[in-house]
Design a protein around this motif. Structure first.
Motif, PDB file in Angstrom:
ATOM      1  N   GLN A   1      -5.489 -12.468  -2.031  1.00  9.32           N
ATOM      2  CA  GLN A   1      -4.569 -12.873  -3.093  1.00  9.32           C
ATOM      3  C   GLN A   1      -4.449 -11.796  -4.159  1.00  9.32           C
ATOM      4  OE1 GLN A   1      -5.654 -16.546  -4.982  1.00  9.32           O
ATOM      5  NE2 GLN A   1      -3.836 -16.609  -6.282  1.00  9.32           N
ATOM      6  N   LYS A   2      -5.579 -11.231  -4.551  1.00 11.45           N
ATOM      7  CA  LYS A   2      -5.519 -10.171  -5.554  1.00 11.45           C
ATOM      8  C   LYS A   2      -4.807  -8.937  -5.004  1.00 11.45           C
ATOM      9  CE  LYS A   2      -8.277  -7.510  -8.842  1.00 11.45           C
ATOM     10  NZ  LYS A   2      -9.615  -7.301  -9.427  1.00 11.45           N
ATOM     11  N   TRP A   3      -5.030  -8.639  -3.740  1.00  8.11           N
ATOM     12  CA  TRP A   3      -4.369  -7.489  -3.130  1.00  8.11           C
ATOM     13  C   TRP A   3      -2.860  -7.628  -3.177  1.00  8.11           C
ATOM     14  CZ3 TRP A   3      -4.477  -2.651  -1.793  1.00  8.11           C
ATOM     15  CH2 TRP A   3      -3.598  -2.156  -0.833  1.00  8.11           C
ATOM     16  N   GLU A   4      -2.363  -8.826  -2.969  1.00  7.81           N
ATOM     17  CA  GLU A   4      -0.918  -9.050  -2.998  1.00  7.81           C
ATOM     18  C   GLU A   4      -0.335  -8.776  -4.373  1.00  7.81           C
ATOM     19  OE1 GLU A   4       0.978  -9.572  -0.443  1.00  7.81           O
ATOM     20  OE2 GLU A   4      -0.767  -9.569   0.908  1.00  7.81           O
ATOM     21  N   ASN A   5      -1.147  -8.900  -5.415  1.00  8.57           N
ATOM     22  CA  ASN A   5      -0.662  -8.683  -6.787  1.00  8.57           C
ATOM     23  C   ASN A   5      -0.921  -7.267  -7.280  1.00  8.57           C
ATOM     24  OD1 ASN A   5       0.217 -11.372  -7.049  1.00  8.57           O
ATOM     25  ND2 ASN A   5      -1.859 -12.047  -7.578  1.00  8.57           N
ATOM     26  N   MET A   6      -1.549  -6.420  -6.456  1.00  8.14           N
ATOM     27  CA  MET A   6      -1.818  -5.042  -6.868  1.00  8.14           C
ATOM     28  C   MET A   6      -0.568  -4.187  -6.678  1.00  8.14           C
ATOM     29  SD  MET A   6      -5.087  -4.900  -7.763  1.00  8.14           S
ATOM     30  CE  MET A   6      -5.694  -3.232  -7.532  1.00  8.14           C
ATOM     31  N   ASN A   7      -0.508  -3.089  -7.418  1.00  8.44           N
ATOM     32  CA  ASN A   7       0.557  -2.099  -7.218  1.00  8.44           C
ATOM     33  C   ASN A   7       0.184  -1.290  -5.971  1.00  8.44           C
ATOM     34  OD1 ASN A   7       2.435  -0.062  -7.223  1.00  8.44           O
ATOM     35  ND2 ASN A   7       2.140   0.498  -9.370  1.00  8.44           N
TER      36      ASN A   7
ATOM     37  N   ALA B   1       1.705   0.762  -4.302  1.00 11.84           N
ATOM     38  CA  ALA B   1       2.134   2.160  -4.273  1.00 11.84           C
ATOM     39  C   ALA B   1       1.009   3.070  -4.748  1.00 11.84           C
ATOM     40  CB  ALA B   1       3.376   2.347  -5.139  1.00 11.84           C
ATOM     41  N   GLU B   2       0.066   2.507  -5.527  1.00 16.04           N
ATOM     42  CA  GLU B   2      -1.049   3.292  -6.060  1.00 16.04           C
ATOM     43  C   GLU B   2      -2.340   3.083  -5.282  1.00 16.04           C
ATOM     44  OE1 GLU B   2      -1.487   2.298 -10.134  1.00 16.04           O
ATOM     45  OE2 GLU B   2       0.470   3.106 -10.733  1.00 16.04           O
ATOM     46  N   TRP B   3      -2.375   2.030  -4.452  1.00 19.34           N
ATOM     47  CA  TRP B   3      -3.597   1.698  -3.733  1.00 19.34           C
ATOM     48  C   TRP B   3      -3.366   1.758  -2.228  1.00 19.34           C
ATOM     49  CZ3 TRP B   3      -8.356   0.754  -5.924  1.00 19.34           C
ATOM     50  CH2 TRP B   3      -8.376   0.612  -7.316  1.00 19.34           C
ATOM     51  N   TYR B   4      -4.456   2.061  -1.517  1.00 20.88           N
ATOM     52  CA  TYR B   4      -4.376   2.165  -0.059  1.00 20.88           C
ATOM     53  C   TYR B   4      -5.405   1.214   0.538  1.00 20.88           C
ATOM     54  CZ  TYR B   4      -4.492   4.207   4.639  1.00 20.88           C
ATOM     55  OH  TYR B   4      -4.443   4.399   5.990  1.00 20.88           O
ATOM     56  N   LYS B   5      -5.000   0.422   1.513  1.00 18.19           N
ATOM     57  CA  LYS B   5      -5.925  -0.504   2.170  1.00 18.19           C
ATOM     58  C   LYS B   5      -6.757   0.268   3.202  1.00 18.19           C
ATOM     59  CE  LYS B   5      -4.519  -4.582   3.727  1.00 18.19           C
ATOM     60  NZ  LYS B   5      -3.959  -5.608   4.666  1.00 18.19           N
ATOM     61  N   LEU B   6      -8.045   0.389   2.918  1.00 11.82           N
ATOM     62  CA  LEU B   6      -8.946   1.074   3.845  1.00 11.82           C
ATOM     63  C   LEU B   6      -9.347   0.184   5.006  1.00 11.82           C
ATOM     64  CD1 LEU B   6     -11.372   2.767   1.289  1.00 11.82           C
ATOM     65  CD2 LEU B   6      -9.667   3.932   2.695  1.00 11.82           C
ATOM     66  N   LYS B   7      -9.657  -1.077   4.689  1.00 11.26           N
ATOM     67  CA  LYS B   7     -10.186  -1.979   5.696  1.00 11.26           C
ATOM     68  C   LYS B   7     -10.017  -3.409   5.198  1.00 11.26           C
ATOM     69  CE  LYS B   7     -12.696  -0.316   8.501  1.00 11.26           C
ATOM     70  NZ  LYS B   7     -12.482   0.326   9.819  1.00 11.26           N
ATOM     71  N   GLN B   8      -9.865  -4.320   6.154  1.00 11.34           N
ATOM     72  CA  GLN B   8      -9.918  -5.738   5.835  1.00 11.34           C
ATOM     73  C   GLN B   8     -10.983  -6.381   6.692  1.00 11.34           C
ATOM     74  OE1 GLN B   8      -6.212  -7.877   5.806  1.00 11.34           O
ATOM     75  NE2 GLN B   8      -7.202  -9.874   5.533  1.00 11.34           N
ATOM     76  N   HIS B   9     -11.853  -7.143   6.041  1.00  6.66           N
ATOM     77  CA  HIS B   9     -12.892  -7.874   6.747  1.00  6.66           C
ATOM     78  C   HIS B   9     -12.826  -9.324   6.317  1.00  6.66           C
ATOM     79  CE1 HIS B   9     -16.590  -8.678   8.875  1.00  6.66           C
ATOM     80  NE2 HIS B   9     -17.149  -9.155   7.770  1.00  6.66           N
ATOM     81  N   GLU B  10     -12.449 -10.176   7.282  1.00  9.15           N
ATOM     82  CA  GLU B  10     -12.193 -11.577   6.984  1.00  9.15           C
ATOM     83  C   GLU B  10     -11.138 -11.650   5.882  1.00  9.15           C
ATOM     84  OE1 GLU B  10     -16.110 -13.175   6.327  1.00  9.15           O
ATOM     85  OE2 GLU B  10     -16.562 -13.209   8.481  1.00  9.15           O
ATOM     86  N   ASN B  11     -11.442 -12.275   4.736  1.00 13.04           N
ATOM     87  CA  ASN B  11     -10.402 -12.381   3.705  1.00 13.04           C
ATOM     88  C   ASN B  11     -10.590 -11.373   2.579  1.00 13.04           C
ATOM     89  OD1 ASN B  11     -12.701 -13.542   2.633  1.00 13.04           O
ATOM     90  ND2 ASN B  11     -11.573 -15.023   1.386  1.00 13.04           N
ATOM     91  N   MET B  12     -11.431 -10.360   2.800  1.00 14.76           N
ATOM     92  CA  MET B  12     -11.674  -9.356   1.764  1.00 14.76           C
ATOM     93  C   MET B  12     -10.991  -8.035   2.124  1.00 14.76           C
ATOM     94  SD  MET B  12     -13.267 -11.211  -0.281  1.00 14.76           S
ATOM     95  CE  MET B  12     -13.503  -9.941  -1.535  1.00 14.76           C
ATOM     96  N   ILE B  13     -10.393  -7.436   1.089  1.00 14.94           N
ATOM     97  CA  ILE B  13      -9.699  -6.154   1.233  1.00 14.94           C
ATOM     98  C   ILE B  13     -10.536  -5.056   0.577  1.00 14.94           C
ATOM     99  CG2 ILE B  13      -7.581  -4.873   0.736  1.00 14.94           C
ATOM    100  CD1 ILE B  13      -7.133  -7.234   2.590  1.00 14.94           C
TER     101      ILE B  13
END
Length: 447
Positions: A398-404, A406-418
């Motif tokens: 949920q917090k990831w969806e509200n992040m900018n 364009a400035e952040w890169y998703k390295l990994k997702q494990h279960e519901n954590m980004i």
């Protein structure tokens, strides 16, 4: 003739049986009777129920690799599995060991032993006599309190025998002694005011237990956080002991069998100080195979510049993973990392960053920021933080969806954590690309 079948762990069955019960402190070990099952499993339970007049209470090991009340292993050497069952009957506090085998198509008890202990610490299996047949040890009691003793059980001349050892232990495991598969039982004991910390190794020779060797251990250790049996180099297996001396003092010792001179050795132990100093560290991270090559690496730490021990987190240390070579007696650093064991990841430090960065951990938003560390030009002056080089942050979906993004890169997702990263400065000579960051990021499980 026996039929090869595997038995479903009794604990799992009991947990299913309890589904929907109110939380009244029920312990599976106190239940009168296991749930009904089918086939071979039902026949094994029926043997136990008949012995206890339907007052069966299964008992479960509290530690080690085998936690079931009924364990299937070939312990006669005929290529088929026997059932080893641990239970009590009715109001009796005694624990029974029943060995049940399929004889002419019928599951039948072929041996039985009884122990006054009400708790089983652990079960260990190994070919202790070198004849190709698996023996097993049962630790009776509670190793946490240091009052466990172990008994050995083995098959000889068509019958099972029990050897009662009159020796307590804190850790118990099995170590292979040679390439032929013979193993020994390793007994580890913490030091007391009366006795030094020691490890002993036993094996079975001519149907008798024999003490093969003794090695001194660090007497300052108050507990062992983890004990592992694995390869430490290309040719040697060892017992790796990760111990704690105090709240902020941890270390690792290595026990191996030197077959050339028939001795149990602890090569990192120093007799003059009666301690092990080389593997000392300030954070509770245990040895493990860090690079997937089936060889254990040992973590050794040193604190980052600009961080005080009083205000440090586990992310405030460089964790350097070392391999120990028994042939040369040397520790070699394979990789340097920053470990965040709370959030379950580590970052491998690139060579240009070694001893040139520091970190700041923000617990409120679970972010870790790497800064360039500027060393002073004046001798004995204090350095200072430079530009931020990398931010790693852990957040919910949920917090990831509200992040900018364009400035952040998703390295990994494990279960519901980004696990996300940001490069706040790209002008520094120490700046990385996001591809380099991604290649250096790993999820980390404290084994």
């Amino acid at each position: 003739m026996k039929r090869k079948r595997y038995i479903v762990a009794a604990m799992i069955l009991l947990m299913v049986w309890l589904t929907g019960c109110s939380a009244v402190g029920l312990d599976a070990q106190t239940l009168m009777q296991p749930p009904k099952t089918t086939g071979d499993k039902q026949e094994i339970y029926q043997v136990l129920e008949r012995k206890t007049n339907s007052q069966l209470k299964l008992r479960y090991p509290k530690a080690g690799d085998y936690r079931s009340a009924i364990i299937m292993k070939d312990i006669t050497g005929d290529g088929n599995e026997e059932a080893i069952a641990f239970y009590s009957s009715g109001e009796s506090d005694f624990t029974n060991v029943s060995i049940i085998s399929e004889v002419d198509g019928v599951w039948t008890e072929i041996a039985s032993f009884q122990n006054p202990a009400t708790q089983i610490d652990r079960i260990c299996f190994g070919d202790l006599s070198g004849n190709g047949v698996m023996e097993f040890a049962v630790g009776w009691g509670n190793s946490t309190t240091g009052i466990s003793e172990f008994h050995l059980y083995f098959y000889s001349d068509g019958a099972f025998q029990e050897i009662q050892m009159k020796e307590s232990y804190n850790e118990l495991t099995v170590l292979q002694l040679d390439s032929n598969g013979q193993s020994g039982i390793v007994v580890v004991k913490l030091g007391t005011s009366e006795h030094p910390a020691q490890a002993k190794i036993y094996s079975i020779v001519n149907s008798r237990i024999q003490l093969l060797g003794v090695a001194d251990l660090d007497s300052d250790v108050t507990r062992y956080n983890k004990i592992t049996v694995a390869k430490v180099d290309d040719t040697h297996s060892a017992v790796i002991l990760d111990g704690a001396k105090s709240a902020n003092a941890y270390h690792t010792e290595i026990l191996y069998w030197d077959a050339d001179i028939a001795q149990l050795k602890n090569p990192l132990y120093r007799p003059d100080s009666k301690t092990t100093a080389y593997t000392s560290r300030s954070i509770s991270i245990a040895s493990q195979d860090i690079n997937g090559d089936s060889i254990i690496e040992i973590p050794i730490t040193h604190i980052m510049p600009g961080v005080s021990m009083q205000m440090s987190y586990n992310t405030s240390f460089f964790t350097n993973w070392h391999r120990y070579d028994i042939n040369t007696g040397t520790l070699t650093n394979l990789v340097s990392t920053v470990v965040n064991s709370n959030d379950g990841y580590m970052f491998m430090i690139p060579d240009p960053w070694k001893d040139k960065v520091t970190t700041v951990w923000d617990e409120s938003d679970r972010s870790l920021t790497f800064y360039e560390w500027l060393f002073p030009a004046v001798e004995r002056a204090i350095g200072k933080k430079g530009e931020p080089l990398l931010i790693i942050q852990v957040m919910t979906e949920q917090k990831w969806e509200n992040m900018n993004q364009a400035e952040w890169y998703k390295l990994k997702q494990h279960e519901n954590m980004i696990f996300a990263a940001q490069l706040p400065s790209e002008a520094s000579p120490l700046s990385l690309t996001m591809e380099q960051v991604e290649a250096s990021f790993r999820l980390f499980v404290q084994e």
